[in-house]
Design a protein around this motif. Sequence first.
Motif, PDB file in Angstrom:
ATOM      1  N   SER A 130      45.334  39.707  47.382  1.00 30.99           N
ATOM      2  CA  SER A 130      44.898  41.102  47.326  1.00 30.99           C
ATOM      3  C   SER A 130      44.807  41.586  45.888  1.00 30.99           C
ATOM      4  O   SER A 130      43.935  42.382  45.534  1.00 30.99           O
ATOM      5  CB  SER A 130      45.852  41.981  48.125  1.00 30.99           C
ATOM      6  OG  SER A 130      47.172  41.926  47.583  1.00 30.99           O
ATOM      7  N   ALA A 131      45.699  41.091  45.019  1.00 25.90           N
ATOM      8  CA  ALA A 131      45.642  41.457  43.605  1.00 25.90           C
ATOM      9  C   ALA A 131      44.383  40.899  42.961  1.00 25.90           C
ATOM     10  O   ALA A 131      43.728  41.573  42.148  1.00 25.90           O
ATOM     11  CB  ALA A 131      46.895  40.954  42.878  1.00 25.90           C
ATOM     12  N   ARG A 132      44.054  39.652  43.302  1.00 30.31           N
ATOM     13  CA  ARG A 132      42.816  39.076  42.760  1.00 30.31           C
ATOM     14  C   ARG A 132      41.592  39.849  43.262  1.00 30.31           C
ATOM     15  O   ARG A 132      40.629  40.065  42.523  1.00 30.31           O
ATOM     16  CB  ARG A 132      42.720  37.599  43.157  1.00 30.31           C
ATOM     17  CG  ARG A 132      43.633  36.691  42.365  1.00 30.31           C
ATOM     18  CD  ARG A 132      43.250  35.223  42.572  1.00 30.31           C
ATOM     19  NE  ARG A 132      43.449  34.815  43.959  1.00 30.31           N
ATOM     20  CZ  ARG A 132      44.557  34.279  44.449  1.00 30.31           C
ATOM     21  NH1 ARG A 132      45.598  34.086  43.640  1.00 30.31           N
ATOM     22  NH2 ARG A 132      44.642  33.935  45.713  1.00 30.31           N
ATOM     23  N   GLY A 133      41.618  40.282  44.544  1.00 25.52           N
ATOM     24  CA  GLY A 133      40.509  41.077  45.073  1.00 25.52           C
ATOM     25  C   GLY A 133      40.367  42.399  44.360  1.00 25.52           C
ATOM     26  O   GLY A 133      39.247  42.855  44.064  1.00 25.52           O
ATOM     27  N   GLU A 134      41.497  43.006  44.054  1.00 30.93           N
ATOM     28  CA  GLU A 134      41.446  44.276  43.325  1.00 30.93           C
ATOM     29  C   GLU A 134      40.962  44.071  41.892  1.00 30.93           C
ATOM     30  O   GLU A 134      40.283  44.932  41.319  1.00 30.93           O
ATOM     31  CB  GLU A 134      42.841  44.923  43.330  1.00 30.93           C
ATOM     32  CG  GLU A 134      42.871  46.316  42.729  1.00 30.93           C
ATOM     33  CD  GLU A 134      41.970  47.289  43.453  1.00 30.93           C
ATOM     34  OE1 GLU A 134      41.407  48.182  42.785  1.00 30.93           O
ATOM     35  OE2 GLU A 134      41.806  47.153  44.685  1.00 30.93           O
ATOM     36  N   PHE A 135      41.293  42.912  41.301  1.00 30.88           N
ATOM     37  CA  PHE A 135      40.798  42.610  39.960  1.00 30.88           C
ATOM     38  C   PHE A 135      39.276  42.461  39.972  1.00 30.88           C
ATOM     39  O   PHE A 135      38.591  42.899  39.040  1.00 30.88           O
ATOM     40  CB  PHE A 135      41.455  41.328  39.444  1.00 30.88           C
ATOM     41  CG  PHE A 135      41.020  40.951  38.058  1.00 30.88           C
ATOM     42  CD1 PHE A 135      41.464  41.665  36.953  1.00 30.88           C
ATOM     43  CD2 PHE A 135      40.151  39.883  37.858  1.00 30.88           C
ATOM     44  CE1 PHE A 135      41.060  41.326  35.670  1.00 30.88           C
ATOM     45  CE2 PHE A 135      39.743  39.537  36.577  1.00 30.88           C
ATOM     46  CZ  PHE A 135      40.202  40.255  35.477  1.00 30.88           C
ATOM     47  N   ASN A 136      38.747  41.851  41.026  1.00 31.34           N
ATOM     48  CA  ASN A 136      37.283  41.761  41.165  1.00 31.34           C
ATOM     49  C   ASN A 136      36.662  43.151  41.277  1.00 31.34           C
ATOM     50  O   ASN A 136      35.592  43.420  40.726  1.00 31.34           O
ATOM     51  CB  ASN A 136      36.926  40.918  42.383  1.00 31.34           C
ATOM     52  CG  ASN A 136      37.330  39.461  42.228  1.00 31.34           C
ATOM     53  OD1 ASN A 136      37.420  38.957  41.109  1.00 31.34           O
ATOM     54  ND2 ASN A 136      37.594  38.791  43.342  1.00 31.34           N
ATOM     55  N   GLN A 137      37.341  44.041  42.021  1.00 33.44           N
ATOM     56  CA  GLN A 137      36.868  45.419  42.119  1.00 33.44           C
ATOM     57  C   GLN A 137      36.878  46.093  40.751  1.00 33.44           C
ATOM     58  O   GLN A 137      35.982  46.884  40.421  1.00 33.44           O
ATOM     59  CB  GLN A 137      37.750  46.206  43.092  1.00 33.44           C
ATOM     60  CG  GLN A 137      37.521  45.887  44.552  1.00 33.44           C
ATOM     61  CD  GLN A 137      36.219  46.497  45.077  1.00 33.44           C
ATOM     62  OE1 GLN A 137      35.606  47.350  44.445  1.00 33.44           O
ATOM     63  NE2 GLN A 137      35.784  46.017  46.232  1.00 33.44           N
ATOM     64  N   LEU A 138      37.894  45.794  39.938  1.00 36.68           N
ATOM     65  CA  LEU A 138      37.979  46.375  38.596  1.00 36.68           C
ATOM     66  C   LEU A 138      36.806  45.936  37.739  1.00 36.68           C
ATOM     67  O   LEU A 138      36.197  46.749  37.030  1.00 36.68           O
ATOM     68  CB  LEU A 138      39.308  45.954  37.951  1.00 36.68           C
ATOM     69  CG  LEU A 138      39.543  46.433  36.511  1.00 36.68           C
ATOM     70  CD1 LEU A 138      39.652  47.948  36.481  1.00 36.68           C
ATOM     71  CD2 LEU A 138      40.806  45.803  35.934  1.00 36.68           C
ATOM     72  N   ILE A 139      36.485  44.654  37.816  1.00 37.43           N
ATOM     73  CA  ILE A 139      35.331  44.162  37.052  1.00 37.43           C
ATOM     74  C   ILE A 139      34.049  44.819  37.558  1.00 37.43           C
ATOM     75  O   ILE A 139      33.183  45.235  36.771  1.00 37.43           O
ATOM     76  CB  ILE A 139      35.242  42.628  37.161  1.00 37.43           C
ATOM     77  CG1 ILE A 139      36.467  41.971  36.519  1.00 37.43           C
ATOM     78  CG2 ILE A 139      33.958  42.125  36.525  1.00 37.43           C
ATOM     79  CD1 ILE A 139      36.503  40.472  36.673  1.00 37.43           C
ATOM     80  N   GLY A 140      33.926  44.933  38.882  1.00 35.57           N
ATOM     81  CA  GLY A 140      32.747  45.579  39.447  1.00 35.57           C
ATOM     82  C   GLY A 140      32.623  47.029  39.017  1.00 35.57           C
ATOM     83  O   GLY A 140      31.521  47.524  38.742  1.00 35.57           O
ATOM     84  N   THR A 141      33.749  47.727  38.947  1.00 37.71           N
ATOM     85  CA  THR A 141      33.727  49.128  38.505  1.00 37.71           C
ATOM     86  C   THR A 141      33.242  49.237  37.071  1.00 37.71           C
ATOM     87  O   THR A 141      32.440  50.122  36.734  1.00 37.71           O
ATOM     88  CB  THR A 141      35.123  49.751  38.636  1.00 37.71           C
ATOM     89  OG1 THR A 141      35.528  49.739  40.005  1.00 37.71           O
ATOM     90  CG2 THR A 141      35.126  51.184  38.128  1.00 37.71           C
ATOM     91  N   ALA A 142      33.730  48.344  36.212  1.00 33.98           N
ATOM     92  CA  ALA A 142      33.299  48.362  34.814  1.00 33.98           C
ATOM     93  C   ALA A 142      31.793  48.101  34.706  1.00 33.98           C
ATOM     94  O   ALA A 142      31.092  48.750  33.919  1.00 33.98           O
ATOM     95  CB  ALA A 142      34.076  47.320  34.013  1.00 33.98           C
ATOM     96  N   VAL A 143      31.302  47.166  35.497  1.00 31.71           N
ATOM     97  CA  VAL A 143      29.870  46.879  35.497  1.00 31.71           C
ATOM     98  C   VAL A 143      29.080  48.084  36.010  1.00 31.71           C
ATOM     99  O   VAL A 143      28.036  48.450  35.446  1.00 31.71           O
ATOM    100  CB  VAL A 143      29.569  45.630  36.346  1.00 31.71           C
ATOM    101  CG1 VAL A 143      28.064  45.429  36.495  1.00 31.71           C
ATOM    102  CG2 VAL A 143      30.206  44.396  35.720  1.00 31.71           C
TER     103      VAL A 143
END
Length: 465
Positions: free
Chosen positions: A50-63
Motif C-alpha cells: 500500500s505504501a508503494r501504491g501511494e508512492f505511485n500516486q505521489l508521482i502521478g500527482t507531481a506529473v
Amino acid sequence: MLDILLTSGYSAIKSSLLPLAIVALLLDSGMIAIWYIIGILINNNGVKASARGEFNQLIGTAVIIAIVIYSVSIFSMVFYTSLNGTKLMSQSALTTMCSNLESSSQLSIISSSYGSFLESKSSGYPGICNFITSASSSSLTDRIDYPLAAAGVIGANVTNQIGEELQNLFIVDGFIGFLSKFKNVDGIGLGNGAISATVSIIPDAGFRMLYDAISPVNTLTALALQVNVASLLLLLTSLFAWPYFLFGGIILRATPFTRSAGGLFIAIAIGMIFFYPTIYAIEYLTLANPANYAQLGSYSTTFSQTDQASPIPITGTQNVNEANVLMSNSIASTGYTLNFFVLPPLNKIAQKDGCWPNLGSLLGGETDMILVSITPVVSQINLALSLISGPQSFLNNIGINIGFSQCPTSSAQQLTFDIFDIYGISGIVMYLLPLMNIIISLAGIIGLSGLLGGDTSLAGLGRLI
C-alpha cells in the motif's frame, strides 16, 4: 483580505499557493516513507504494497501538477490568439460592445452605474470589461481570463436585450389588456331628461383571448431575465474563483485524505476557464453570423408569407418537403436579419403591425383612446362603426384614422403570432443554449474529475448528465 482575493489572478495565486502544494507533496512523501518503514519493521507485505501504491500516486500527482500548469499556460495563449483573430470575438469588437452596453443599458448591473458587473467603480474590484481591455498585456493571468470574460460580455449583451424585450412586452401586454376592457358610453337626452338613451360597448372585448395567449410569453421572458442575471453573476464569480479552485485542488490532490476533493477542484477550474468558454465561443461564432442562415432565407423581405425559402440540398432519405422551410417575413419587414444572439425588436414589430401605443408608452396610448372617446361626433361615429363591423374598419379602408382602437383586430392577431415567432427565436439563446452549456460543462468536469481521481457525483449533480 477581500481585496487580495479579488485582485489576485493566476500568477499571484500560483506564487502563493504552489509552494504550499510542494510542501504538501513533501509531507506526503515523508508519510509514505514512514508508512513503508513500518511495513518493513512489522514485516507486513500488505502495508509495504500500500505504501508503494501511494508512492505511485505521489508521482502521478507531481506529473498532473506539471501537466495542468503547463496546459493552462499554453492553451490560454492559443485560445486568446484564436478568439482575437475572429471578427465577432476580437478584443476591439468586445470593447465596443462593452462601451455600448455601459452607455445605453437600462439595467444597473450592466450599465456604467455603481455596482455594474461590467465596469467597476473601484480599482480593487475589476468588472468583466476590465478583463477584456487588459488582455492586450503580456500577463498570463489576463490571457487566461480573456475567454471567460468574452463569454461574460456576450452574456451581458443577451441579458440586456432580454431586459428590453421584457419592457416592450410589458407595454404591448398592458396596451392589449387595456383595449380588451376599454368601454365607450354614449348617451342622448332631450329636454329635462324626459327622453334619454345610453349605449355602451367594449369594441375590443375579444382581445382578452390574445391577452391570455401572450401572458405565458411574458412569464417565460421574465424568468429568462432572472436566469441570465444569475448566470452572469456566476460567471463573474468564476473569473475571480478559478485560480483558487485550481491551486487549492493541487494542494488537496497532494494528500491521500483529500485527493478526491482535489481532483474535483482542479476539474472545476478547468471547466470554468476552458470548457464553458469554448462551448460558448463555438455557439456565438456560429449562431451570431447571419451569413450562416443565407441558404434558409427565412427572414428575407423578398419572400411573401405564402412562399417557401430557397431549396436546401437534399441529403440521404430527405424528401423535398423536409428540405424546405416554410417561412414568414412579418418580422423581417422591420429590417431584422436572423441572428440568434440579436433578439427581434418587439417595439418595431408592434409598430409595423399597428399595435404600438402612441408615444411608445401606455400613458400616451390610453390617453389618446380616452380623448377620442369623449370627442363629440367622432365618438358617435366610432360607436356606430363598432356596432356594425368593429372600430376603424370602414374609415381605415378610405384612409381616415379617427377610430377608437390604435390596434385593429387583424393587427392584434398578427402581433400575437409574431410574439410567438419572436419567442421561438429568442428561446434558443434564453433557455436552450444555457441549459446545453451547463450540461456539457458538467459532463466535462465529471469526466476530467474521474481522470484526476476526484469525485464524480458532484453532490448528486452528476445524475443530471
